[in-house]
Write an enzyme that holds these catalytic residues in place. Structure first.
Site, short mmCIF file in Angstrom:
data_model
loop_
_atom_site.label_atom_id
_atom_site.label_comp_id
_atom_site.label_asym_id
_atom_site.label_seq_id
_atom_site.Cartn_x
_atom_site.Cartn_y
_atom_site.Cartn_z
N GLU A 115 0.84 -1.20 0.00
CA GLU A 115 0.00 0.00 0.00
C GLU A 115 0.87 1.24 0.00
O GLU A 115 1.62 1.50 0.95
CB GLU A 115 -0.92 0.01 1.22
CG GLU A 115 -1.81 1.26 1.26
CD GLU A 115 -2.73 1.29 2.46
OE1 GLU A 115 -3.37 2.33 2.69
OE2 GLU A 115 -2.79 0.28 3.18
N LYS A 121 -7.41 -15.45 17.03
CA LYS A 121 -7.65 -15.00 15.65
C LYS A 121 -9.08 -14.54 15.42
O LYS A 121 -9.62 -14.68 14.32
CB LYS A 121 -7.28 -16.09 14.66
CG LYS A 121 -5.82 -16.53 14.71
CD LYS A 121 -5.53 -17.66 13.76
CE LYS A 121 -4.06 -18.06 13.81
NZ LYS A 121 -3.68 -18.64 15.11
N ASP A 164 2.77 -14.06 13.03
CA ASP A 164 1.63 -14.76 12.44
C ASP A 164 0.67 -13.72 11.84
O ASP A 164 0.05 -12.96 12.59
CB ASP A 164 0.92 -15.59 13.51
CG ASP A 164 -0.17 -16.48 12.93
OD1 ASP A 164 -0.51 -16.29 11.74
OD2 ASP A 164 -0.69 -17.33 13.65
N HIS A 213 -2.95 9.77 -1.70
CA HIS A 213 -3.11 8.44 -2.30
C HIS A 213 -3.12 8.51 -3.82
O HIS A 213 -2.57 7.64 -4.49
CB HIS A 213 -4.40 7.79 -1.79
CG HIS A 213 -4.22 7.05 -0.50
ND1 HIS A 213 -3.82 5.73 -0.46
CD2 HIS A 213 -4.35 7.45 0.79
CE1 HIS A 213 -3.75 5.34 0.80
NE2 HIS A 213 -4.06 6.36 1.58
#
Length: 1052
Positions: A734, A867, A943, A1039
């Site tokens: 990004e 998670k 992770d 952006h």
């Protein structure tokens, strides 16, 4: 059920079509000269047959005029239009059939409107008076006003129009066949619609063609002319786009010219089949329809096929360049071009065939539903043209493309070292200079082209007396109101006034040409071009041309294989300096395809079962995988055992065995029949696989490995965190993220840096236990919460690891289910495996201490919660609970962040607090904490899935003493510095950058806690910068400027 039944059938059809294309392309690549020869000879034979049949038939057909033949009126009636006017048609012009007018005895008034055109007539001739002397008294012709338009002035054409009784039309035409002019030695003569059987010169033929065009344009609709003009303009633009596309692919002329030549061959073949089937083809419709057919079908398929072939060729070439120098001279070089063609077939073959089938089907429908109309006849021809274009694409054009790639490979010294670069190839045992060779090839190929062009021209100028057609090429019907609008108006007024039923037949305009009264040229002034053609007609001239053609073909057939396969038998020449090995970042990792194995599958399987697998090639091992003899996931284990069992001379390291396993798995995946249409390109794709330590991956990070994904890595900062400056690594795709975080770091540093606090450190695991009854589950809960039960579980848990120390137990009951949430320290590891092992031992101890009826439903009962975003993590924490804060001076807010404190505070309250509450967010009271957390996680080997709970964050902002105070609270940060992805070399290097790699030598868990503080500080910087951009209205512009870059051009 229906769709399920159709899908396998489609897959089977696609597989069969692809295999068929493989066979065809493979054959033409093996025999390129023979393919070009056969195609050229068939095309030459076809167009000679079409021309001879067309123009000879035209010359002998209706309308031919010779001195001995009688005058034929019917030839002038071809393309005429008959109209009727009377009470039956309500006194409006109505199209009728000529047979009705000539066969109806009631018709007393049947007129023929004849227009005579004299191109370039002099001023003195611009009167009908010079015709009266030639007309007999029996012909009642009356002059009428001729019809003119815009094209009359362009063509410099003088026209006369007459109204002639239809019964006297023959006498009138015969009387005006020859008209005297103002020049004594010349006269006007009718140009017959189908020629006179006399040869004409090239200049005269071109002139007649131009006048014929202007003649048709003058009597055509303006809208039709505009549409046809736009069609030809678009056709030229399509041709230009073809050459530009091929130029971008690396060919300035020849590939585009080959595409056009292939299309011309397809047209000739299609015309030959159409005329052989007896389908009439309108020549004018051809000239109108071909541009739109080209625009509809286009050249997109040859371009796609060329792009796919060049892409595969480049990938295979790069794969060969990554090998050792000795490997460049094996059989793989010979099969590189055929393999590139086959890869292109796998990638685009079915799609191209499918497009052709759709186009042929659409044209066939037009031919079937409207067979007797001009549109249906053109669709019939176009369908055959598209069919032959498809055949020639995979034969004739594929051959040219193969030869082009071979020539490029020979001319590129970086691809292959030719042994004959200095000496040249040999012909009949003699050395040939390359310059002389090129000159001879040019002369021979030129002779072939000249032979065909002159043979074509001889038919044009020996037979044509103008632009001719035959029974298969019929003229179009005239537009009566374009040709004789004034005459029709005069007849209408007379018929309406007298109330007389009237028929009118409007003839196509009759054109005159100026001819000499005697012989136009004597034998001594025979045109040079006609003399050349006459010479070619002689047997000796034809024999010489055919001999030159055969010698040219034999010479090329001998030279190209010699240049392709004539390598030195000795060792390759040593280069001045060996090239350094390519790094995976600079050269994409394409896999060269090995040559097909000469051993049968039974022999390969026998060698594998006899523990002689070290003698098998990659291709053979991939075949064993596809046949199920070797499991795809166990390739590393199989090749490791092969490497360890090999002799000392052929022994390979464990890393080499694992790299080879990855290479073979890529080959097996790309050849899997059920997914070949999608995964067929993975073997030669740009996904890298070389120069990577797969020993660290095997059994730890990933399975079924086919390579690795390079990810852009940036550094934000430096940023002062708890008095220590750090560069913060971020792996992301990004744009603006790293730049924004760096701006936040700069602003925070002006206030003294960030300060972090660790509020908690404990990983959790929550198993689900089942009991016979809810009462029994409640008894278990009381035992776990009692000091005795707590101590039993703690002792059992702590005994499993020197780092794991049980902190708390949280119990919840739901019916007969009991959930126990274990919370423990895990040192510098993230701790999921460590805590799972401890929980398992603790539950065994619980079963032994009075609960034998307890059933462990699952070791992870989502009470952890792992998670997943959950309130229990948000409130109680999981992993590291961290807070980071900083004070930003007001001057920095204005100058660096380009906003003001009050706007930032209000934005944070309205967006991060109220807005998230309105959305019912769980732990999402922030602008984009997940962005920063995930970027640092990927860079440091964490992770990635635990970004879900690790990104739970609340951002607060206040104005204190005129400055901005900002803080982020993150209660469930799950990080570690040992185990998992931290063992990988690149990720370990980023942990070294932060000074937290591995376990802390004196304070277990200190490195992991430091990493959690750094992540929280990075989130603090990202939140500050992004909220400032939102407050100032700069987010979208940033952006658009940094994250919307245009695609880079391959042409430098």
């Amino acid at each position: 059920m229906a769709s399920a039944a159709v899908t396998p059938k489609l897959g089977w059809v696609q597989h069969q079509v692809t295999n068929g294309l493989h066979a065809v392309v493979g054959q033409v690549c093996r025999h390129p000269i023979h393919t070009l020869l056969v195609t050229a000879l068939i095309a030459a034979t076809t167009y000679l047959h079409v021309l001879e049949g067309t123009f000879r038939a035209a010359n002998l057909g209706p309308g031919s005029k010779t001195d001995a033949a009688p005058f034929d009126v019917q030839s002038f009636l071809w393309g005429s239009r008959s109209l009727r006017l009377g009470e039956t048609s309500s006194w409006r012009w109505q199209v009728g059939d000529l047979s009705e007018a000539t066969g109806d005895g009631q018709v007393n008034h049947h007129w023929a409107l004849v227009t005579l055109s004299f191109p370039g007539a002099s001023v003195d001739d611009r009167s009908p008076a010079f015709l009266w002397n030639a007309l007999p008294d029996s012909v009642g012709a009356e002059p009428i006003t001729p019809t003119s338009n815009f094209f009359t002035s362009i063509s410099n054409e003088f026209s006369l129009a007459f109204r002639v009784p239809y019964t006297q039309l023959s006498d009138f035409l015969e009387a005006v066949e020859f008209v005297a002019s103002d020049k004594e030695d010349r006269s006007w003569a009718i140009r017959f619609p189908h020629g006179e059987g006399k040869p004409i010169s090239l200049g005269r033929w071109l002139g007649n063609s131009w006048l014929s065009f202007l003649h048709r344009a003058k009597h055509a609709e303006t809208v039709d002319m505009a549409i046809i003009g736009l069609g030809y303009l678009a056709l030229n633009m399509t041709l230009v786009s073809l050459f530009r596309a091929m130029r971008q692919l690396g060919s300035r002329f020849w590939l585009a010219a080959s595409v056009l030549l292939s299309g011309a061959f397809a047209f000739v073949f299609g015309l030959g089949v159409t005329t052989a089937c007896g389908v009439p083809v309108d020549m004018l419709l051809l000239s109108e329809g071909i541009p739109f057919l080209v625009l509809t079908v286009g050249f997109e398929k040859p371009i796609r096929f060329t792009r796919a072939v060049l892409y595969a060729s480049n990938q295979l070439r790069r794969g060969l360049q990554q090998r050792d120098v000795a490997d460049k001279h094996d059989s793989r070089q010979r099969h590189m071009i055929p393999n590139a063609m086959l890869f292109a077939i796998n990638r685009e073959g079915w799609s191209i065939v499918q497009s052709y089938l759709l186009e042929i089907g659409a044209l066939a429908l037009g031919a079937v539903f409207r067979p007797r109309e001009r549109f249906g006849q053109f669709c019939f021809l176009a369908a055959w043209m598209v069919l032959f274009d498809a055949i020639l694409l995979f034969t004739f054009y594929a051959t040219i493309l193969c030869v082009k790639l071979e020539v490029t490979r020979m001319q590129n010294p970086g691809t292959l070292d030719l042994a004959d670069d200095q000496h040249g190839p040999r012909i009949f045992g003699y050395k040939v200079n390359p310059t002389s060779l090129a000159r001879w090839k040019l002369i021979m190929v030129g002779g072939f082209v000249l032979f065909n062009v002159l043979q074509l021209s001889s038919f044009f100028y020996r037979i044509m007396g103008g632009f001719m057609t035959n029974a298969a090429l019929t003229p179009t019907t005239v537009s009566p109101f374009k040709v004789a609008a004034n005459g029709l108006n005069d007849i209408y007024l007379a018929a309406r006034a007298g109330g007389v039923e009237t028929w009118v037949t409007v003839l196509p305009p009759i054109r005159y040409v100026m001819e000499a009264s005697g012989l136009e040229m004597s034998a001594g002034r025979r045109p040079v071009f006609d003399g050349v053609l006459a010479g070619l007609e002689s047997p000796l001239g034809r024999l010489c041309l055919m001999g030159a053609l055969v010698f040219s073909l034999y010479l090329n057939n001998h030279l190209i294989p010699a240049a392709r396969w004539h390598f030195s038998p000795g060792a390759p020449k040593e280069s001045a300096a060996p090239a350094p090995p390519s790094s995976p970042a600079s050269v994409p990792s394409a896999v060269p395809v090995p040559a097909p194995s000469s051993r049968s599958f039974e022999e390969i399987e026998a060698l594998f079962k006899a523990n002689q697998a070290e003698s098998l090639t990659d291709d053979e091992l991939a075949e064993l995988c596809l046949r199920g003899k070797i499991a795809g996931y166990s390739l590393e284990k199989t090749l490791e055992s092969i490497a360890s069992a090999g002799s000392s001379s052929t022994a390979t390291t464990r890393l080499e065995a694992f790299t080879r396993a990855v290479r073979i798995r890529r080959a097996a995946v790309s050849r899997t029949p059920s997914t070949r249409d999608l995964s067929g390109g993975i073997q030669e794709s740009l996904l890298p696989y070389r120069n990577y330590n797969y020993e660290l991956v095997h059994g730890a990070c990933c399975e079924n490995v086919i390579g690795y994904l390079p990810l852009p890595l940036g550094l934000a900062g430096p940023m002062v965190i708890d008095g220590q400056a750090y560069f913060i690594p971020m792996a992301t795709t990004e744009g603006v993220l790293v730049a924004s975080a760096s701006r936040g770091c700069k602003a925070i540093n002006t206030g003294g840096g960030a300060v972090t606090m660790l509020k908690g450190d404990g990983m959790t695991r929550g198993p689900c236990l089942g009991f016979p009854s809810a009462k029994r589950a409640a008894e278990a809960q009381r035992w776990v919460e009692s000091p005795v039960g707590h101590q039993v579980l703690t002792d059992a848990f702590n005994a499993t690891s020197r780092f794991a120390r049980l902190q708390t137990l949280t119990v919840a009951q739901a019916g007969t289910y009991l959930y126990i949430r274990f919370r423990t320290t895990t040192g510098d590891a993230m701790g999921m495996n460590m805590i799972s092992k401890g929980v398992e031992k603790a539950l065994q101890a619980m079963t032994a201490h009075g609960f034998p009826d307890m059933n462990t439903i699952t070791l992870s009962g989502n009470f952890c919660a792992d998670k997943k975003s959950a309130a229990i993590n948000w409130i109680g924490g999981r992993g590291k609970s961290v807070i980071a804060e900083a004070t930003i001076p007001a001057d920095t807010v204005r100058k660096v962040l380009k906003t003001d404190i009050d706007a930032l505070v209000e934005l944070n309250t309205a967006k991060n607090l109220v807005g998230s509450a309105m959305a019912g967010s769980m732990g999402g009271f922030n602008a984009h904490a997940s962005n920063l957390v995930q970027a640092v996680f990927l860079a440091t080997g964490q992770d990635p899935a635990q970004n879900v709970e690790s990104s739970s964050c609340i951002t607060t902002m206040k104005k204190i003493d005129g400055n901005l105070h900002i803080a982020v609270s993150m209660p469930s940060m799950e990080v570690g510095t040992i185990g998992g992805g931290t063992i990988l070399e690149a990720q370990g290097a980023m942990l070294d950058l932060l000074g937290v790699r591995g376990a802390h030598p004196t304070d277990p868990g200190a490195n992991a806690r430091r990493l959690a503080r750094i992540v929280a500080a990075a989130v603090l910087a990202g939140e500050l910068s992004t909220c400032s951009a939102l407050a100032a209205g700069h987010l979208v512009n940033a952006h658009m400027r940094h994250n919307r870059s245009a695609a880079s051009s391959e042409k430098k």
